[in-house]
Design a protein around this motif. Structure first.
Motif, PDB file in Angstrom:
ATOM      1  N   HIS A  85       4.195 -48.420 -31.277  1.00 20.82           N
ATOM      2  CA  HIS A  85       4.269 -48.105 -29.861  1.00 20.82           C
ATOM      3  C   HIS A  85       2.901 -47.662 -29.367  1.00 20.82           C
ATOM      4  CE1 HIS A  85       5.020 -44.152 -31.730  1.00 20.82           C
ATOM      5  NE2 HIS A  85       4.488 -43.627 -30.635  1.00 20.82           N
ATOM      6  N   ILE A  86       2.777 -47.610 -28.050  1.00 14.81           N
ATOM      7  CA  ILE A  86       1.530 -47.234 -27.392  1.00 14.81           C
ATOM      8  C   ILE A  86       1.813 -46.050 -26.483  1.00 14.81           C
ATOM      9  CG2 ILE A  86      -0.374 -48.012 -25.934  1.00 14.81           C
ATOM     10  CD1 ILE A  86       0.489 -50.913 -26.627  1.00 14.81           C
ATOM     11  N   ASP A  87       1.057 -44.963 -26.676  1.00 14.84           N
ATOM     12  CA  ASP A  87       1.143 -43.793 -25.804  1.00 14.84           C
ATOM     13  C   ASP A  87       0.003 -43.841 -24.796  1.00 14.84           C
ATOM     14  OD1 ASP A  87       3.280 -42.853 -27.261  1.00 14.84           O
ATOM     15  OD2 ASP A  87       2.082 -41.487 -28.476  1.00 14.84           O
ATOM     16  N   VAL A  88       0.337 -43.766 -23.530  1.00 17.79           N
ATOM     17  CA  VAL A  88      -0.677 -43.736 -22.472  1.00 17.79           C
ATOM     18  C   VAL A  88      -0.628 -42.361 -21.815  1.00 17.79           C
ATOM     19  CG1 VAL A  88      -1.556 -44.840 -20.391  1.00 17.79           C
ATOM     20  CG2 VAL A  88      -0.322 -46.200 -22.099  1.00 17.79           C
ATOM     21  N   TYR A  89      -1.659 -41.568 -22.070  1.00 15.37           N
ATOM     22  CA  TYR A  89      -1.757 -40.186 -21.599  1.00 15.37           C
ATOM     23  C   TYR A  89      -2.734 -40.166 -20.429  1.00 15.37           C
ATOM     24  CZ  TYR A  89      -3.285 -35.249 -21.836  1.00 15.37           C
ATOM     25  OH  TYR A  89      -3.623 -33.955 -21.554  1.00 15.37           O
ATOM     26  N   LYS A  90      -2.226 -39.828 -19.236  1.00 16.74           N
ATOM     27  CA  LYS A  90      -3.041 -39.924 -18.024  1.00 16.74           C
ATOM     28  C   LYS A  90      -3.427 -38.549 -17.479  1.00 16.74           C
ATOM     29  CE  LYS A  90       0.299 -42.586 -16.577  1.00 16.74           C
ATOM     30  NZ  LYS A  90       1.193 -43.461 -15.781  1.00 16.74           N
ATOM     31  N   GLY A  91      -3.651 -37.600 -18.387  1.00 13.60           N
ATOM     32  CA  GLY A  91      -3.867 -36.234 -17.943  1.00 13.60           C
ATOM     33  C   GLY A  91      -5.300 -35.804 -17.781  1.00 13.60           C
ATOM     34  N   GLY A  92      -6.268 -36.694 -17.933  1.00 20.21           N
ATOM     35  CA  GLY A  92      -7.655 -36.277 -17.828  1.00 20.21           C
ATOM     36  C   GLY A  92      -8.172 -35.719 -19.136  1.00 20.21           C
ATOM     37  N   ALA A  93      -9.328 -35.063 -19.080  1.00 20.20           N
ATOM     38  CA  ALA A  93     -10.000 -34.565 -20.282  1.00 20.20           C
ATOM     39  C   ALA A  93      -9.063 -33.696 -21.112  1.00 20.20           C
ATOM     40  CB  ALA A  93     -11.237 -33.774 -19.896  1.00 20.20           C
ATOM     41  N   THR A  94      -9.063 -33.905 -22.426  1.00 18.48           N
ATOM     42  CA  THR A  94      -8.151 -33.199 -23.308  1.00 18.48           C
ATOM     43  C   THR A  94      -8.908 -32.398 -24.352  1.00 18.48           C
ATOM     44  OG1 THR A  94      -6.554 -33.535 -25.109  1.00 18.48           O
ATOM     45  CG2 THR A  94      -7.921 -35.404 -24.530  1.00 18.48           C
ATOM     46  N   ALA A  95      -8.515 -31.145 -24.507  1.00 22.82           N
ATOM     47  CA  ALA A  95      -9.144 -30.300 -25.515  1.00 22.82           C
ATOM     48  C   ALA A  95      -8.782 -30.750 -26.914  1.00 22.82           C
ATOM     49  CB  ALA A  95      -8.713 -28.846 -25.303  1.00 22.82           C
ATOM     50  N   THR A  96      -7.688 -31.488 -27.056  1.00 19.54           N
ATOM     51  CA  THR A  96      -7.225 -31.900 -28.375  1.00 19.54           C
ATOM     52  C   THR A  96      -8.088 -32.997 -28.972  1.00 19.54           C
ATOM     53  OG1 THR A  96      -4.967 -31.341 -27.735  1.00 19.54           O
ATOM     54  CG2 THR A  96      -5.251 -32.766 -29.657  1.00 19.54           C
ATOM     55  N   TYR A  97      -8.303 -34.088 -28.214  1.00 16.62           N
ATOM     56  CA  TYR A  97      -8.982 -35.253 -28.764  1.00 16.62           C
ATOM     57  C   TYR A  97     -10.441 -35.361 -28.354  1.00 16.62           C
ATOM     58  CZ  TYR A  97      -4.340 -36.870 -30.060  1.00 16.62           C
ATOM     59  OH  TYR A  97      -3.091 -36.976 -30.612  1.00 16.62           O
ATOM     60  N   GLY A  98     -10.803 -34.707 -27.278  1.00 13.60           N
ATOM     61  CA  GLY A  98     -12.182 -34.785 -26.823  1.00 13.60           C
ATOM     62  C   GLY A  98     -12.258 -34.697 -25.318  1.00 13.60           C
ATOM     63  N   THR A  99     -13.176 -33.902 -24.830  1.00 14.44           N
ATOM     64  CA  THR A  99     -13.282 -33.706 -23.388  1.00 14.44           C
ATOM     65  C   THR A  99     -14.016 -34.852 -22.703  1.00 14.44           C
ATOM     66  OG1 THR A  99     -15.245 -32.338 -23.784  1.00 14.44           O
ATOM     67  CG2 THR A  99     -13.152 -31.206 -23.554  1.00 14.44           C
ATOM     68  N   ASP A 100     -14.350 -35.915 -23.456  1.00 15.47           N
ATOM     69  CA  ASP A 100     -14.917 -37.114 -22.839  1.00 15.47           C
ATOM     70  C   ASP A 100     -13.817 -38.057 -22.375  1.00 15.47           C
ATOM     71  OD1 ASP A 100     -14.144 -37.592 -25.450  1.00 15.47           O
ATOM     72  OD2 ASP A 100     -15.758 -39.008 -25.873  1.00 15.47           O
ATOM     73  N   ALA A 101     -12.559 -37.720 -22.651  1.00 17.64           N
ATOM     74  CA  ALA A 101     -11.430 -38.560 -22.227  1.00 17.64           C
ATOM     75  C   ALA A 101     -11.092 -38.243 -20.774  1.00 17.64           C
ATOM     76  CB  ALA A 101     -10.232 -38.317 -23.131  1.00 17.64           C
ATOM     77  N   ILE A 102     -12.041 -38.477 -19.895  1.00 15.03           N
ATOM     78  CA  ILE A 102     -11.940 -38.008 -18.515  1.00 15.03           C
ATOM     79  C   ILE A 102     -10.847 -38.748 -17.748  1.00 15.03           C
ATOM     80  CG2 ILE A 102     -13.216 -37.884 -16.330  1.00 15.03           C
ATOM     81  CD1 ILE A 102     -15.734 -37.330 -18.062  1.00 15.03           C
ATOM     82  N   ALA A 103     -10.661 -40.030 -18.015  1.00 13.06           N
ATOM     83  CA  ALA A 103      -9.624 -40.793 -17.321  1.00 13.06           C
ATOM     84  C   ALA A 103      -8.299 -40.782 -18.064  1.00 13.06           C
ATOM     85  CB  ALA A 103     -10.084 -42.240 -17.113  1.00 13.06           C
ATOM     86  N   GLY A 104      -8.306 -40.383 -19.330  1.00  7.94           N
ATOM     87  CA  GLY A 104      -7.073 -40.359 -20.093  1.00  7.94           C
ATOM     88  C   GLY A 104      -7.254 -40.926 -21.487  1.00  7.94           C
ATOM     89  N   VAL A 105      -6.133 -41.051 -22.197  1.00  5.63           N
ATOM     90  CA  VAL A 105      -6.119 -41.489 -23.590  1.00  5.63           C
ATOM     91  C   VAL A 105      -5.079 -42.586 -23.766  1.00  5.63           C
ATOM     92  CG1 VAL A 105      -5.770 -40.792 -25.993  1.00  5.63           C
ATOM     93  CG2 VAL A 105      -6.783 -39.176 -24.366  1.00  5.63           C
ATOM     94  N   ILE A 106      -5.433 -43.625 -24.503  1.00  5.07           N
ATOM     95  CA  ILE A 106      -4.461 -44.628 -24.943  1.00  5.07           C
ATOM     96  C   ILE A 106      -4.456 -44.603 -26.462  1.00  5.07           C
ATOM     97  CG2 ILE A 106      -3.775 -47.050 -24.914  1.00  5.07           C
ATOM     98  CD1 ILE A 106      -5.219 -47.401 -22.302  1.00  5.07           C
ATOM     99  N   ASN A 107      -3.305 -44.257 -27.025  1.00  4.93           N
ATOM    100  CA  ASN A 107      -3.171 -44.107 -28.468  1.00  4.93           C
ATOM    101  C   ASN A 107      -2.247 -45.191 -29.007  1.00  4.93           C
ATOM    102  OD1 ASN A 107      -3.298 -43.068 -31.066  1.00  4.93           O
ATOM    103  ND2 ASN A 107      -1.675 -41.582 -30.714  1.00  4.93           N
ATOM    104  N   PHE A 108      -2.772 -46.027 -29.902  1.00  2.00           N
ATOM    105  CA  PHE A 108      -1.991 -47.077 -30.543  1.00  2.00           C
ATOM    106  C   PHE A 108      -1.481 -46.532 -31.880  1.00  2.00           C
ATOM    107  CE2 PHE A 108      -4.867 -49.111 -27.641  1.00  2.00           C
ATOM    108  CZ  PHE A 108      -4.098 -50.103 -27.052  1.00  2.00           C
TER     109      PHE A 108
END
Length: 861
Positions: free
Chosen positions: A130-153
């Protein structure tokens, strides 16, 4: 279903899900266990099996089906560019560098030729669960460079037995036939045997689509996309003073030898015969891909699991563009001396000694490129329990290597002038057999490599019990080493019109370390607060600390409010810093503001070089860049008035400060007075040599919008069960600056010079799902609003596509799906953009395949 759900979902991969370790769920955006805390941020969860039912066979197509995604770099844009055949995710349309792409929750190496993001082609869809699409902006968990969000395969945890799958997609129109076959097999039960080993192999090939295969790609090409470098050649008569060697122009760029202009590839325009170069292109490249995946998992005991995983992907992209324009990267033309047997005998001014040629190597054939991108990742992980502490850690190495080959149609600039001087080549007609072969060249011109080594470890524990529940605590560390190398061969300097003639070898590396913490506090039975912080250290940009806060409040069972706020930090990528300086052609055609202002040729100017022609850009990285900082926030709610209906609305804001990028070439040529220092000229002739457009900090980018989603399960009927899923994104602001403290430009609903692409006001995915017994079906659509085009006078129409598919499952072992993509054979709307090589439409956002029929079968043994 491709639909948004208000909370992340846990998926069981196989029968081993009864194992406590195998069943442990971590959801993108947090390392906290369970579901209750994660719903503070909008999340879309996409099951791979639902994608395949719709004829989606690769990750690029899967990401394109996300309403919040607007990818400006796709496989189609590899035509005529040096992007390595890559395709990128781009949530919010901010740029691929702001979307963090993960595989099983960890980073991969960026694509080496672009260097800003992970190539979606490197991820094999066959083993993705499955694919998780996280649209919450910068994340302290994975990296604050994820400014637009995270897509996790997320790959399958384990596989038992063997599965063979085959797919074919056959377009109604010529070209684009796609075939794929995959084999997956696994052995062992984590519960019963204490281990599982599985592997997968996939091979696929998509055939080229040419301009001449699609009517829409041939319409409205005149004068858009025409070139004054043609065959037979246009020319400028010249006289060379034997005493000084000074060239005097005696005529204009014209060729009376072919007044008919030999349509369709040649057209009369502005006093010359011009080549309609788009008619030579492959508008969709040929792509061949092989992927190998292997994973071995060992259950140490009931609570602890270790695994070793390997993923390798090789993608070969073959592109075709028009034959080489015979023009050096410094905008110098080749000449034909009067001693050539092919020199015209009439129609020239008296005293003409030579002709400046505005020519193209049509007899040598189309320029053919082959880009081989190989991505590999090996990763070891361990997770489980030590006492009351849950832990997870991993060590991974990934590498992307891109090799670029010239395979046909290119000519050696160092040999060309001699070939004209000695009469080997005829620029107006047939040459002797083998003449063009004598100046041809083939071979590797570039090899790029990007590597990432990563280690991480985090722990999780309930540390205190409040009346409303346990307080959860997470702490973790992460370390990375990244390196980039770009090597250009001698061939790159000799071959004309690759954009790499002046490129120099470059390399760079960086170390970074991070520590992060997360705390989930059940303040009351209805209010949960999640606090997080991350501290990063970069060997080249120092230290940065960024907080994140989330909350959910559920006053009654039918409604839940949620929100989050965070700050972000993105250090300039290695590519931003170390991209080789090189001169390359502009994407569009422009007038030299000095020698041909507003299209009016001035004394001393050159019609073919200075008026409505591709100019030269100096591009490259910069070591003077500052990091980007950002702040993001969202607020929304989820309602479930009845069990059959779930809907959500989330308002979001993202601001980026000191945005890193390049100023749009169209912006520079639109205001030559403001950007006069960027125009570099020959001091003696005032010929425009190039325009400086290296990477820089541009200013601020301010965006906001609304994410919408709904799932409706209709009452059961005698003819089956129906449900509707909807996922939409509506932009309310997209403002940006060209420089710090400068004017704000508004991008929504326009072809924007922010990213040389349209910024859509609204996009949506809508599906009607049906099932009855062993049968199921999906009627799906995607929609995007229209926009004002690149040049005034045209508005690109809104665009909707419909797809239809049906699936039958026989004895749980054989699954057959048949469907139609682009059900109504919708052609792309007309666009006057000239940023891509394809003309008359925009290949990045519209379907060039047309109606296509697909059939796929999966058999489990």
């Amino acid at each position: 279903m491709i639909g948004a759900t208000y909370a992340a979902s846990a998926f069981a991969d196989d029968a081993d899900s009864s194992s406590p370790a195998a069943n442990r769920v971590e959801v993108t955006g947090t390392y906290l266990r369970g579901i209750k805390q994660q719903s503070a941020t909008p999340m879309t969860v996409i099951k791979t099996e639902d994608l395949t039912k719709q004829g989606i066979v690769n990750v690029e197509q899967a990401v394109a089906a996300i309403a919040a995604n607007t990818s400006a770099i796709t496989a189609a844009t590899s035509v005529g560019t040096d992007n390595g055949g890559a395709a990128f995710a781009d949530l919010r349309g901010l740029g691929e560098q702001y979307t963090l792409v993960l595989l099983d929750g960890r980073r991969m190496a960026n694509q080496a030729s672009n260097g800003l993001a992970v190539d979606l082609n490197a991820i094999p869809l066959a083993t993705i669960d499955h694919i998780d699409v996280y649209k919450g902006g910068a994340t302290a968990t994975y990296g604050t460079d994820a400014i637009a969000g995270v897509i996790n395969f997320v790959t399958k945890k384990s596989v038992q037995g063997a599965t063979i799958e085959a797919r074919i997609l056959s377009p109604q129109h010529p070209g684009g036939l796609t075939k794929e076959v995959s084999v997956t097999g696994g052995k062992g039960s984590l519960v019963d045997d204490g281990f599982n080993v599985y592997g997968s192999f996939t091979a696929s090939k998509s055939n080229e689509i040419k301009t001449t295969d699609r009517d829409f790609a041939q319409n409205s090409l005149n004068p858009i996309g025409t070139s004054g470098n043609s065959f037979p050649a246009n020319y400028v008569p010249q006289n060379v003073d034997p005493n000084t060697g000074k060239v005097t122009v005696l005529g204009s760029a014209t060729n009376p030898m072919y007044p008919g202009c030999n349509p369709p590839t040649l057209v009369a325009y502005n006093g010359t015969c011009r080549e309609q170069t788009p008619l030579f292109y492959g508008i969709q490249p040929e792509v061949e891909q092989y992927t190998v995946t292997g994973k071995a998992s060992k259950q140490i005991n009931e609570d602890n699991l270790v695994a070793l995983q390997y993923i390798g992907t090789q993608t070969t992209t073959k592109t075709r563009v028009a034959p080489t324009p015979l023009l050096t990267y410094t905008n110098d033309f080749f000449t034909l001396p009067s001693t050539s047997p092919y020199f015209p005998t009439s129609g020239l001014p008296d005293g003409t000694n030579q002709l400046e040629l505005h020519s193209r190597s049509i007899p040598a054939g189309d320029r053919m490129d082959e880009i081989v991108s190989t991505t590999q990742r090996v990763m070891a992980t361990a997770d489980g329990m030590i006492g009351s502490w849950a832990y997870a850690g991993g060590l991974a190495y990934s590498q992307n290597q891109v090799r670029h080959y010239l395979t046909g149609g290119y000519v050696d600039g160092s040999k060309l002038q001699d070939a004209f001087n000695n009469g080997t080549l005829n620029p107006f007609g047939d040459s002797a057999p083998g003449a063009w072969d004598s100046v041809a060249l083939n071979g590797k011109i570039e090899e790029d490599k990007y590597a990432t080594t990563l280690a991480d470890f985090h722990v999780n524990k309930d540390i205190y019990t409040l009346p409303a529940g346990a307080v959860q605590f997470v702490a973790g560390v992460e370390a990375r080493h990244e390196s980039l190398d770009a090597v250009f061969t001698q061939l790159a300097q000799s071959a004309l019109s690759t954009g790499l003639e002046s490129a120099q070898n470059t390399s760079g590396s960086r170390n970074s370390q991070a520590v992060f913490m997360q705390l989930a506090i059940p303040v009351t039975e209805t209010l949960n607060v999640n606090l997080a912080a991350r501290d990063d250290y970069f060997s080249d940009f120092g230290n940065t600390a960024n907080p994140e806060v989330k909350f959910t409040w559920q006053p009654i069972e039918q409604i839940k409010f949620r929100g989050n706020a965070s700050t972000g930090f993105r250090a300039p990528s290695l590519y931003n810093i170390y991209q080789p300086n090189q001169q390359t052609n502009t994407a569009g055609q422009y007038n030299d503001p000095l020698n041909c202002p507003n299209g009016v040729l001035q004394p001393g100017g050159n019609q073919g070089r200075d008026c409505e022609a591709q100019q030269q850009l100096l591009i490259g990285g910069s070591k003077d860049l500052k990091p980007e900082k950002s702040d993001s926030a969202s607020f929304g709610f989820v309602v479930e008035p009845i069990k059959a209906v779930t809907a959500s609305v989330d308002f979001w804001w993202t601001n980026i400060h000191d945005t890193i990028g390049t100023l749009s070439e169209s912006a520079i040529f639109a205001d030559p007075d403001k950007y006069a220092d960027r125009f570099v000229r020959d001091p003696s002739t005032q010929k425009l040599l190039y325009v400086i457009d290296t990477t820089q900090n541009l200013g601020n980018t301010m965006t906001s919008g609304i994410d919408l989603s709904a799932t409706v399960r209709l009452p059961k009927t005698d003819i089956g069960n129906f449900s509707v899923t909807y996922d939409g994104t509506y932009l309310t602001k997209f403002d940006y600056q060209h420089e710090k403290d400068g004017q704000y430009f508004h991008g929504i609903g326009q072809f924007s010079d922010y990213n040389n692409a349209p910024i859509f006001r609204y996009k949506q995915d809508l599906n009607l799902n049906w099932n009855k017994g062993n049968f199921s079906g999906i009627l799906g659509s995607t929609y995007q609003t229209g926009y004002q085009d690149m040049y005034e006078g045209n508005r690109v129409a809104s665009y909707i596509l419909w797809n239809l598919s049906g699936t039958y499952v026989y004895h749980k072992d054989l699954t057959i799906t048949a469907g139609i993509k682009n059900l109504f054979d919708k052609a792309p709307p007309y666009s006057n953009q000239d940023y891509t090589f394809q003309q008359g439409y925009d290949p990045r956002f519209f379907d060039a395949v047309g109606r296509a029929y697909y059939l796929q079968a999966s058999y489990k043994m």
